[in-house]
Design a protein around this motif. Structure first.
Motif: not given
Length: 129
Positions: A81-87, A110-124
């Motif tokens: 879980k990261a705001k910015q991620l580089e692999i 990369y093996n897994g599910k991906l969820e991309m959205k604004q983390l801070i606003k969605s958590e609030e």
């Protein structure tokens, strides 16, 4: 007349690294902190770092990662879980990713599910519901 412009945050690879776990070291347990950490050894546990994580080519994490910014050259077996991620091309992530921005170089795994959205606003929003 002159407007003060907001500067973009400094890239993680240009920030000062305050903690280094060197190659050949194995740490069993959770790590928490606020600054940037570079990991060239192995961590078995959760890594929660405010500043950012640089996982070197020979570095590995067996556990979940939560941070603002991460650059992965090594391997991760856990959720990220990261705001910015580089692999990077030598990087490997086996787990789910939640991020706002993602960059994957050709050759990275990369093996897994991906969820991309604004983390801070969605958590609030979740907290308000």
């Amino acid at each position: 007349m002159f407007k003060k412009t907001k500067q973009a945050p400094t890239a993680i690879d240009q920030q000062e690294i305050s903690t280094l776990i060197g190659e050949g070291f194995v740490l069993n347990g959770d790590i928490t902190g606020q600054s940037v950490i570079r990991i060239d050894g192995k961590i078995v546990g959760q890594v929660k770092v405010g500043g950012g994580i640089i996982l070197g080519e020979k570095g590995s994490i067996v556990g979940d990662i939560e941070t603002t910014s991460a650059i992965i050259y090594g391997s991760v077996k856990g959720n990220v879980k990261a705001k910015q991620l580089e692999i990077k091309k030598t990087g490997e992530v086996n787990g789910d990713i939640k991020t706002e921005t993602l960059e994957i170089e050709f050759g990275a795994q990369y093996n897994g599910k991906l969820e991309m959205k604004q983390l801070i606003k969605s958590e609030e929003k979740e907290l308000q519901d």
